[in-house]
Write an enzyme that holds these catalytic residues in place. Structure first.
Site, PDB file in Angstrom:
ATOM      1  N   THR A  95      15.743 -29.289  90.078  1.00 21.50           N
ATOM      2  CA  THR A  95      16.935 -29.550  90.590  1.00 21.50           C
ATOM      3  C   THR A  95      17.516 -28.467  91.441  1.00 21.50           C
ATOM      4  O   THR A  95      17.845 -27.473  91.260  1.00 21.50           O
ATOM      5  CB  THR A  95      18.048 -29.532  89.280  1.00 21.50           C
ATOM      6  OG1 THR A  95      17.441 -30.406  88.225  1.00 21.50           O
ATOM      7  CG2 THR A  95      19.477 -30.032  89.891  1.00 21.50           C
ATOM      8  N   LYS A  97      20.963 -36.623  91.354  1.00 21.00           N
ATOM      9  CA  LYS A  97      21.011 -35.773  90.259  1.00 21.00           C
ATOM     10  C   LYS A  97      22.294 -34.755  90.132  1.00 21.00           C
ATOM     11  O   LYS A  97      22.868 -34.532  89.028  1.00 21.00           O
ATOM     12  CB  LYS A  97      19.747 -34.687  90.401  1.00 21.00           C
ATOM     13  CG  LYS A  97      19.741 -33.620  89.340  1.00 21.00           C
ATOM     14  CD  LYS A  97      19.331 -34.009  87.975  1.00 21.00           C
ATOM     15  CE  LYS A  97      19.469 -32.947  86.992  1.00 21.00           C
ATOM     16  NZ  LYS A  97      18.553 -32.883  85.850  1.00 21.00           N
ATOM     17  N   LYS A 155      23.906 -23.119  88.240  1.00 21.45           N
ATOM     18  CA  LYS A 155      23.452 -23.117  89.511  1.00 21.45           C
ATOM     19  C   LYS A 155      23.590 -24.483  90.002  1.00 21.45           C
ATOM     20  O   LYS A 155      24.075 -24.948  91.472  1.00 21.45           O
ATOM     21  CB  LYS A 155      21.877 -22.801  89.493  1.00 21.45           C
ATOM     22  CG  LYS A 155      20.989 -23.013  90.708  1.00 21.45           C
ATOM     23  CD  LYS A 155      20.103 -24.153  90.469  1.00 21.45           C
ATOM     24  CE  LYS A 155      19.221 -24.457  89.340  1.00 21.45           C
ATOM     25  NZ  LYS A 155      18.412 -25.769  89.139  1.00 21.45           N
TER      26      LYS A 155
END
Ligand code: NAP
Length: 280
Positions: free
Chosen positions: A89, A164, A232
């Site tokens: 990701t 995502k 993150k």
């Protein structure tokens, strides 16, 4: 088709296990070499050595710079006509940089982030959202089907990662809702196994409640999905929101909460450790 897996962490090891079962896994690389021992295929000491030996390179590493470093390394040896599939990701921007670098080598790049947790990776039941060339996807689809139950082509390079990011914003809201509601239940002295069982079968039931509900109320926060990794992702989402004028207050709140937990040394715990801030 010969596939090689770079990155055998919580997610990558499950995915590699399913590639091996389906007969596609021909090579592995992991920065910490000990994690390669469970796979009965050649383990390479560098990503560039692996890339020279396979047709499909799968990547599952932590963050943007890690992906770019791996792409830079494999660009020196990868065969023209190979396909690189990044399941990490990261930002759409990173996906575009990686695709541009590999296009110089006549190599297609698909951004293919996944959802479904370590359980989904282990069981070959991931949801995979793909950006990049549709023909390249069709070539690797049989390999991806060994790892994922749902594979959706979202559009050009970067659109898998953009999708995502939507998932990660939703995941922040679910983390807030489930940790808060279960702490509220525990404060009333309810039987937590029964609360989770009955609510899981109703309109508020969800994956996170079912898989992490009981453990969080027992004070167990083994990953799973490390909260520093979700942090993150949410920083990427905040940047995207700022660029588009979108409003993501639940994600903003989750970033602040995770920063408190990370400052206390809990960054490598599962995202359900948000419960630490909610419990009575
Ligand atoms: P993890 O268990 O921490 O594993 C990270 C992997 O990346 C390890 O194999 C690590 O190698 C490798 N790595 C990190 N930096 C590297 C570098 N600079 N060069 C080479 N290898 C490097 O993390 P994970 O949970 O598997 O997550 C991997 C990716 O999937 C992340 O982008 C995450 O956001 C995403 N993701 C995670 C979940 C989940 O539920 N866990 C779900 C969906 C997506 P070492 O073994 O040497 O540390």
């Amino acid at each position: 088709m010969k596939a090689g897996m770079i990155g055998l962490g919580a997610m990558g090891s499950g995915m590699a296990g399913n590639l091996a079962k389906a007969g596609y896994l021909m090579a592995v690389y992991n920065r910490t070499a000990a994690k390669t021992a469970e796979f009965n295929v050649p383990a390479y000491s560098a990503p560039e050595a692996l890339a020279a030996e396979v047709d499909i390179v799968l990547i599952c590493v932590s963050a943007d710079q890690d992906v770019l470093d791996i792409v830079e390394a494999i660009a020196s040896t990868i065969k023209p006509g190979s396909i690189v599939v990044d399941t990490s990701t990261v930002s759409s921007e990173t996906a575009k940089k990686a695709a541009a670098r590999l296009a110089e080598k006549q190599v297609a790049f698909l951004d293919a982030p996944v959802s479904g947790g370590v359980e989904g990776a282990k069981n070959g039941a991931l949801a995979m959202m793909i950006g990049g060339d549709a023909d390249a996807l069709e070539q690797v689809r049989p390999v991806l089907e060994a790892m994922a139950a749902r594979i959706i082509h979202m559009g050009p390079t970067g659109s898998g990662q953009a999708t995502k990011a939507v998932n990660q914003v939703m995941c922040a809201g679910i983390d807030q809702a489930v940790t808060e509601a279960l702490a509220f239940a525990q404060a009333q002295g309810l039987a937590m196994d029964k609360v989770i069982n009955v609510i899981s079968g109703g309109a508020s039931g969800n994956w996170f409640l079912q898989h992490r509900g009981l453990t969080m109320t027992q004070g167990a926060f083994a990953p799973g999905f490390k909260l520093a990794l979700h942090h993150k992702d949410l920083k990427i989402c905040q940047k995207m929101a700022a660029q588009t004028g979108a409003f993501i207050p639940l994600a903003d709140m989750t970033v602040t909460d995770y920063e408190k937990l990370m400052a206390e040394g809990y960054g490598d715990e599962d995202i359900s450790a948000l419960y630490r801030l909610k419990k009575p």
